[in-house]
Design a protein around this motif. Structure first.
Motif, short mmCIF file in Angstrom:
data_model
loop_
_atom_site.label_atom_id
_atom_site.label_comp_id
_atom_site.label_asym_id
_atom_site.label_seq_id
_atom_site.Cartn_x
_atom_site.Cartn_y
_atom_site.Cartn_z
N GLY A 34 0.84 -1.19 0.00
CA GLY A 34 0.00 0.00 0.00
C GLY A 34 0.88 1.25 0.00
O GLY A 34 1.89 1.31 0.70
N ARG A 35 0.53 2.22 -0.83
CA ARG A 35 1.37 3.41 -0.90
C ARG A 35 0.52 4.61 -1.32
O ARG A 35 -0.64 4.47 -1.71
N GLY A 36 1.13 5.79 -1.27
CA GLY A 36 0.42 6.99 -1.67
C GLY A 36 1.35 8.18 -1.73
O GLY A 36 2.54 8.07 -1.44
N GLN A 37 0.80 9.34 -2.09
CA GLN A 37 1.60 10.54 -2.17
C GLN A 37 0.67 11.75 -2.23
O GLN A 37 -0.51 11.63 -2.56
N ILE A 38 1.22 12.91 -1.88
CA ILE A 38 0.45 14.14 -2.02
C ILE A 38 0.23 14.42 -3.50
O ILE A 38 1.12 14.22 -4.33
N HIS A 39 -0.96 14.84 -3.80
CA HIS A 39 -1.27 15.15 -5.20
C HIS A 39 -1.98 16.50 -5.24
O HIS A 39 -3.14 16.62 -4.82
N ASN A 40 -1.29 17.51 -5.71
CA ASN A 40 -1.84 18.86 -5.71
C ASN A 40 -2.83 19.02 -6.86
O ASN A 40 -2.46 19.00 -8.03
N THR A 107 1.89 10.01 -11.61
CA THR A 107 2.58 11.23 -12.06
C THR A 107 1.61 12.15 -12.80
O THR A 107 2.03 13.02 -13.55
N PHE A 108 0.32 11.96 -12.56
CA PHE A 108 -0.69 12.69 -13.31
C PHE A 108 -0.54 14.21 -13.16
O PHE A 108 -0.32 14.73 -12.06
N LYS A 109 -0.64 14.88 -14.30
CA LYS A 109 -0.69 16.35 -14.32
C LYS A 109 -1.84 16.75 -15.24
O LYS A 109 -2.00 16.20 -16.33
N TRP A 110 -2.59 17.71 -14.79
CA TRP A 110 -3.74 18.17 -15.59
C TRP A 110 -3.24 18.76 -16.92
O TRP A 110 -2.28 19.54 -16.94
N GLU A 111 -3.92 18.37 -18.01
CA GLU A 111 -3.53 18.85 -19.33
C GLU A 111 -4.49 19.97 -19.77
O GLU A 111 -5.59 19.71 -20.26
N PRO A 116 -9.07 22.79 -20.79
CA PRO A 116 -8.66 24.10 -20.24
C PRO A 116 -9.40 24.47 -18.96
O PRO A 116 -10.62 24.57 -18.93
N ARG A 117 -8.62 24.68 -17.91
CA ARG A 117 -9.21 25.01 -16.61
C ARG A 117 -9.70 26.46 -16.54
O ARG A 117 -10.36 26.82 -15.57
N ASN A 118 -9.37 27.26 -17.55
CA ASN A 118 -9.88 28.63 -17.55
C ASN A 118 -11.30 28.70 -18.10
O ASN A 118 -11.89 29.78 -18.18
N GLN A 119 -11.84 27.54 -18.48
CA GLN A 119 -13.22 27.46 -18.94
C GLN A 119 -14.13 27.07 -17.76
O GLN A 119 -13.68 26.44 -16.79
N PRO A 120 -15.42 27.41 -17.83
CA PRO A 120 -16.35 26.97 -16.78
C PRO A 120 -16.38 25.45 -16.67
O PRO A 120 -16.09 24.74 -17.64
N LEU A 121 -16.73 24.94 -15.51
CA LEU A 121 -16.78 23.49 -15.31
C LEU A 121 -17.70 22.80 -16.32
O LEU A 121 -17.43 21.68 -16.76
N ALA A 122 -18.79 23.47 -16.67
CA ALA A 122 -19.73 22.88 -17.64
C ALA A 122 -19.06 22.64 -18.99
O ALA A 122 -19.36 21.66 -19.68
N ASP A 321 -6.48 7.03 -25.09
CA ASP A 321 -7.19 8.31 -25.15
C ASP A 321 -8.29 8.38 -24.10
O ASP A 321 -8.48 9.42 -23.44
N LEU A 322 -9.03 7.28 -23.97
CA LEU A 322 -10.15 7.29 -23.03
C LEU A 322 -9.67 7.29 -21.58
O LEU A 322 -10.31 7.90 -20.71
N TYR A 323 -8.54 6.63 -21.32
CA TYR A 323 -8.05 6.61 -19.94
C TYR A 323 -7.58 8.00 -19.51
O TYR A 323 -7.73 8.39 -18.35
N ILE A 324 -7.02 8.74 -20.45
CA ILE A 324 -6.64 10.12 -20.15
C ILE A 324 -7.89 10.92 -19.79
O ILE A 324 -7.91 11.68 -18.80
#
Length: 403
Positions: A34-40, A107-111, A116-122, A321-324
């Protein structure tokens, strides 16, 4: 295997909270793997909206989560079918190169280029839905093309078994037979008989008497091996009745169609079945048909192999593609749930934990003991334990069920 995305509000530093998680959860005897890490999750980068909007987005994310997981499993099944493997080992192709799923998750990083995170959540939700639909549509087309070729190949494939079930085109071919062995004219035709070895003498003694239209001394055996001790013969039959006379069709007062009279060929086939229990078949010999069919089989096999390779690659690309999309959806679920539960002002730690297999329940309980007010522990639990419609914990957790 399962991963948990965890979100929890706190009044310490992230490192202090993570140290508590390591000490009380990861190192509390739940298993060495079992393992883990901080993920911002960078909550501040998202345009959250008000509570009503968050609740709407959350409901739709949960629905889309189910759709994506179902499609991932569908791709897995298709991949195993087309490759005839027992397991799969998909890789993820992203901006950081090729990674296995475990490394991609950790190692996930938002793409922002894709979501685009500058767009509304919708709008982000809409992009997630569109990418899912595109993967599904594209793969459906390739599966359909592959299946059509596969069906054609199966239809044209040689039938295994004895002479009763095999296609006579694959049996009666040169050098076993010659063109002169078959008689076809305006008045004559050739029938093929499947005769058990222990009935050959009865066949030779009786076939001429099956019908007056059977041409005497036309029985000929072809030398074909059969696992069930069956032999194959031909006989020649006259197509028309010997005493056929001009018949005047009388009107039918009831207007009902008259039942078609059996031809001599049909009568011979029926008599052989009823009197001798021997199967007779109509068969038109064409010298090039067997070669043409083998050529078709070879061409279809080549096309089918090519389609197989294309579909295999399509499954690998579709899964990647779908897993991303899937992992971004999970991250967005975490972000939205944290904002709903704790707001955006409180200090929040987000992290990822992978429990050892079989220890998932203990992880939940250890996190509950760590973060719950001990006087309110009984308020928390899974939906089954609470007899409710959803889980409720003093922290946010989003499971990743398909690593």
């Amino acid at each position: 295997m399962v991963y948990y995305l965890i979100g929890v509000t706190h009044k310490k530093t992230d490192q202090q909270v993570w140290a508590d998680i390591e000490r009380h959860v990861l190192n509390s005897g739940i298993g060495k793997s079992g393992r883990g890490q901080i993920h911002n999750s960078e909550l501040a980068r998202f345009k959250m909206g008000n509570l009503d909007q968050l609740m709407f987005i959350n409901d739709n994310l949960i629905k889309q989560d189910t759709v994506v997981e179902s499609l991932l499993k569908k791709i897995e099944r298709q991949y195993l079918d087309v490759t005839e493997k027992l397991t799969y080992d998909f890789m993820i192709e992203n901006r950081d190169g090729t990674q296995n799923i475990d490394k991609y998750i950790n190692t996930f990083k938002w793409e922002d280029a894709r979501f685009p995170r500058n767009q509304p959540l919708a709008e982000i939700l809409k992009i997630l839905q569109q990418r899912t639909a595109h993967v599904d549509s594209d793969l459906r087309q390739k599966v359909q093309s592959y299946q059509e070729l596969k069906n054609q190949t199966q239809q044209l494939a040689k039938k295994e078994g004895n002479l009763l079930v095999r296609d006579l085109v694959d049996v009666l071919k040169e050098p076993i037979v010659k063109q002169r062995d078959f008689v076809y004219s305006e008045y004559l035709t050739t029938l093929v008989a499947i005769v058990p070895k222990n009935q050959v003498q009865d066949w030779l003694a009786c076939y001429e008497f099956l019908h007056e239209n059977v041409v005497p001394k036309t029985a000929k055996q072809f030398q074909v091996e059969d696992k069930d001790n069956l032999t194959i013969w031909r006989i020649v039959v006259m197509k028309s009745h010997l005493d056929k006379e001009l018949e005047i069709e009388e009107p039918n007062p009831e207007g009902k169609p008259k039942k078609a009279k059996q031809t001599p060929v049909e009568e011979v086939i029926i008599n052989a079945k009823e009197k001798l229990r021997i199967t007779l078949k109509e068969f038109e010999y064409k010298p090039t048909e067997s070669r043409d069919r083998e050529k078709q089989r070879h061409e279809l096999k080549s096309k089918s192999d090519n389609a197989n390779a294309i579909l295999k690659q399509a499954c690998e690309k579709a899964y990647s593609d779908l897993y991303i999309t899937y992992l971004h959806l999970k991250q967005l679920r975490l972000v939205v749930d944290v904002a709903m539960r704790f707001g955006t002002q409180d200090q929040t730690l987000t992290c990822i934990i992978r429990p050892e297999q079989g220890k998932e329940k203990k992880i939940q309980q250890s996190l509950l003991n760590l973060f719950a007010d001990q006087s309110q522990v009984q308020l928390y639990g899974t939906k089954e334990e609470l007899e409710d419609t959803e889980d409720f914990f003093p922290f946010v957790y989003v499971p990743i069920n398909i690593p």
